[in-house]
Write a protein that holds these residues in place. Structure first.
Motif, mmCIF file in Angstrom:
data_model
loop_
_atom_site.group_PDB
_atom_site.id
_atom_site.type_symbol
_atom_site.label_atom_id
_atom_site.label_comp_id
_atom_site.label_asym_id
_atom_site.label_seq_id
_atom_site.Cartn_x
_atom_site.Cartn_y
_atom_site.Cartn_z
ATOM 1 N N VAL A 62 0.875 -1.169 0.000
ATOM 2 C CA VAL A 62 0.000 0.000 0.000
ATOM 3 C C VAL A 62 0.915 1.223 0.000
ATOM 4 O O VAL A 62 1.984 1.203 0.629
ATOM 5 N N ASP A 63 0.539 2.235 -0.776
ATOM 6 C CA ASP A 63 1.401 3.421 -0.827
ATOM 7 C C ASP A 63 1.303 4.191 0.495
ATOM 8 O O ASP A 63 0.439 3.922 1.326
ATOM 9 N N GLU A 64 2.180 5.151 0.690
ATOM 10 C CA GLU A 64 2.236 5.896 1.950
ATOM 11 C C GLU A 64 0.938 6.606 2.285
ATOM 12 O O GLU A 64 0.586 6.744 3.444
ATOM 13 N N GLY A 65 0.206 7.056 1.278
ATOM 14 C CA GLY A 65 -1.045 7.770 1.506
ATOM 15 C C GLY A 65 -2.271 6.866 1.566
ATOM 16 O O GLY A 65 -3.389 7.345 1.679
ATOM 17 N N PHE A 66 -2.065 5.559 1.479
ATOM 18 C CA PHE A 66 -3.162 4.574 1.483
ATOM 19 C C PHE A 66 -4.187 4.888 0.391
ATOM 20 O O PHE A 66 -5.382 4.813 0.602
ATOM 21 N N ARG A 67 -3.649 5.212 -0.806
ATOM 22 C CA ARG A 67 -4.507 5.503 -1.955
ATOM 23 C C ARG A 67 -4.541 4.357 -2.945
ATOM 24 O O ARG A 67 -5.509 4.195 -3.686
ATOM 25 N N THR A 68 -3.466 3.543 -2.990
ATOM 26 C CA THR A 68 -3.358 2.424 -3.922
ATOM 27 C C THR A 68 -2.806 1.225 -3.165
ATOM 28 O O THR A 68 -1.931 1.380 -2.300
ATOM 29 N N ALA A 69 -3.314 0.024 -3.492
ATOM 30 C CA ALA A 69 -2.869 -1.189 -2.800
ATOM 31 C C ALA A 69 -2.812 -2.369 -3.765
ATOM 32 O O ALA A 69 -3.528 -2.407 -4.768
ATOM 33 N N ALA A 70 -1.958 -3.322 -3.447
ATOM 34 C CA ALA A 70 -1.893 -4.605 -4.158
ATOM 35 C C ALA A 70 -2.318 -5.680 -3.166
ATOM 36 O O ALA A 70 -1.713 -5.822 -2.097
ATOM 37 N N VAL A 71 -3.398 -6.393 -3.490
ATOM 38 C CA VAL A 71 -3.937 -7.430 -2.612
ATOM 39 C C VAL A 71 -4.158 -8.709 -3.416
ATOM 40 O O VAL A 71 -4.264 -8.671 -4.635
ATOM 41 N N GLY A 72 -4.233 -9.817 -2.708
ATOM 42 C CA GLY A 72 -4.524 -11.079 -3.380
ATOM 43 C C GLY A 72 -4.842 -12.163 -2.385
ATOM 44 O O GLY A 72 -4.654 -12.001 -1.183
ATOM 45 N N ASP A 73 -5.327 -13.264 -2.910
ATOM 46 C CA ASP A 73 -5.622 -14.389 -2.041
ATOM 47 C C ASP A 73 -4.384 -15.273 -1.974
ATOM 48 O O ASP A 73 -3.669 -15.442 -2.965
ATOM 49 N N ALA A 74 -4.084 -15.780 -0.785
ATOM 50 C CA ALA A 74 -2.849 -16.522 -0.546
ATOM 51 C C ALA A 74 -2.739 -17.777 -1.403
ATOM 52 O O ALA A 74 -1.637 -18.253 -1.663
ATOM 53 N N ASP A 75 -3.853 -18.327 -1.849
ATOM 54 C CA ASP A 75 -3.828 -19.529 -2.683
ATOM 55 C C ASP A 75 -3.548 -19.227 -4.151
ATOM 56 O O ASP A 75 -3.457 -20.140 -4.965
ATOM 57 N N GLY A 76 -3.460 -17.965 -4.518
ATOM 58 C CA GLY A 76 -3.108 -17.595 -5.878
ATOM 59 C C GLY A 76 -4.248 -17.614 -6.877
ATOM 60 O O GLY A 76 -4.021 -17.657 -8.080
ATOM 61 N N ARG A 77 -5.482 -17.561 -6.401
ATOM 62 C CA ARG A 77 -6.631 -17.594 -7.320
ATOM 63 C C ARG A 77 -6.946 -16.228 -7.915
ATOM 64 O O ARG A 77 -7.492 -16.143 -8.991
ATOM 65 N N TRP A 78 -6.630 -15.151 -7.194
ATOM 66 C CA TRP A 78 -6.881 -13.805 -7.713
ATOM 67 C C TRP A 78 -5.988 -12.797 -7.001
ATOM 68 O O TRP A 78 -5.534 -13.023 -5.881
ATOM 69 N N ALA A 79 -5.765 -11.704 -7.672
ATOM 70 C CA ALA A 79 -5.056 -10.559 -7.103
ATOM 71 C C ALA A 79 -5.629 -9.312 -7.753
ATOM 72 O O ALA A 79 -6.195 -9.374 -8.849
ATOM 73 N N ALA A 80 -5.518 -8.191 -7.055
ATOM 74 C CA ALA A 80 -6.077 -6.948 -7.585
ATOM 75 C C ALA A 80 -5.211 -5.758 -7.185
ATOM 76 O O ALA A 80 -4.552 -5.775 -6.144
ATOM 77 N N ILE A 81 -5.256 -4.763 -8.037
ATOM 78 C CA ILE A 81 -4.700 -3.454 -7.686
ATOM 79 C C ILE A 81 -5.910 -2.592 -7.368
ATOM 80 O O ILE A 81 -6.814 -2.430 -8.199
ATOM 81 N N LEU A 82 -5.944 -2.126 -6.131
ATOM 82 C CA LEU A 82 -7.058 -1.306 -5.655
ATOM 83 C C LEU A 82 -6.630 0.150 -5.589
ATOM 84 O O LEU A 82 -5.460 0.448 -5.331
ATOM 85 N N ASN A 83 -7.601 1.026 -5.778
ATOM 86 C CA ASN A 83 -7.339 2.451 -5.666
ATOM 87 C C ASN A 83 -8.564 3.095 -5.030
ATOM 88 O O ASN A 83 -9.685 2.606 -5.163
ATOM 89 N N ARG A 84 -8.361 4.216 -4.372
ATOM 90 C CA ARG A 84 -9.482 4.906 -3.726
ATOM 91 C C ARG A 84 -10.431 5.526 -4.744
ATOM 92 O O ARG A 84 -11.588 5.747 -4.435
ATOM 93 N N SER A 85 -9.942 5.780 -5.959
ATOM 94 C CA SER A 85 -10.788 6.355 -7.008
ATOM 95 C C SER A 85 -10.564 5.582 -8.301
ATOM 96 O O SER A 85 -9.657 4.762 -8.388
ATOM 97 N N ARG A 86 -11.344 5.874 -9.312
ATOM 98 C CA ARG A 86 -11.207 5.219 -10.619
ATOM 99 C C ARG A 86 -10.060 5.797 -11.440
ATOM 100 O O ARG A 86 -9.731 5.284 -12.487
ATOM 101 N N LYS A 87 -9.461 6.885 -10.985
ATOM 102 C CA LYS A 87 -8.378 7.525 -11.731
ATOM 103 C C LYS A 87 -7.073 7.447 -10.919
ATOM 104 O O LYS A 87 -6.662 8.424 -10.286
ATOM 105 N N PRO A 88 -6.417 6.285 -10.971
ATOM 106 C CA PRO A 88 -5.182 6.126 -10.201
ATOM 107 C C PRO A 88 -3.990 6.799 -10.878
ATOM 108 O O PRO A 88 -3.972 6.989 -12.085
#
Length: 168
Positions: free
Chosen positions: A115-141
């Motif tokens: 997660v970036d310092e401002g908690f605006r963007t994050a990289a998350v995923g499931d430990a089993d490797g089925r999915w991962a996502a890049i999350l952002n607080r808005s649609r315009k990262p």
């Protein structure tokens, strides 16, 4: 005399090894290993920067591997419980280590890898490797944060060549 025998001894050893190797190959089938979205031999770790209060709130999925929700909300609940809410589901988690969320009652373990310092963007995923996502607080990262999140996914063994952009 020893020198004269060496080539014959080596030839015999090589022949034995080749025969044994070929025999081993014909007797033991090679397992069909499929890597999928994430290489399971690469260690996966949560970010030490994780802070449940700062991470809580609404997130938009801007890029995805596998099946991801477009909008996700994380909520700080009572007694150390952290909720992940999607359009049709609310899942309670316990934070077992920084960035590692274990489901109460079983299910997929979530890992917040970055997660970036401002908690605006994050990289998350499931430990089993089925999915991962890049999350952002808005649609315009910001492009630099998306690049950083992509690099983190790659570092954690995800096949970023399969990463697809999610539009609104």
């Amino acid at each position: 005399m020893y020198i004269a025998r060496t080539p014959r001894v080596l030839r015999g050893a090589v022949a034995f090894c080749l025969a044994f190797g070929l025999l081993a190959c014909t007797q033991t089938p090679v397992p069909n290993v499929q890597i999928g979205l994430r290489n399971p031999t690469v260690p996966l770790g949560g970010t030490s920067r994780f802070d449940r209060n700062r991470f809580a709130g609404d997130w938009q999925t801007v890029a995805c591997l596998g099946s991801c929700e477009n909008v996700v909300r994380y909520v700080v609940a009572t007694d150390g419980v952290f909720l992940r809410e999607t359009a049709d589901k609310s899942t309670p988690y316990l934070i077992s280590a920084p960035g590692v969320l274990r489901p109460m009652g079983g299910g997929e373990t979530l890992v917040v890898m970055w997660v970036d310092e401002g908690f605006r963007t994050a990289a998350v995923g499931d430990a089993d490797g089925r999915w991962a996502a890049i999350l952002n607080r808005s649609r315009k990262p910001a492009a630099d944060r998306i690049q950083a999140a992509t690099e983190i996914l790659d570092f954690n063994g995800w096949d970023v060549s399969q990463l697809r952009k999610i539009d609104g």
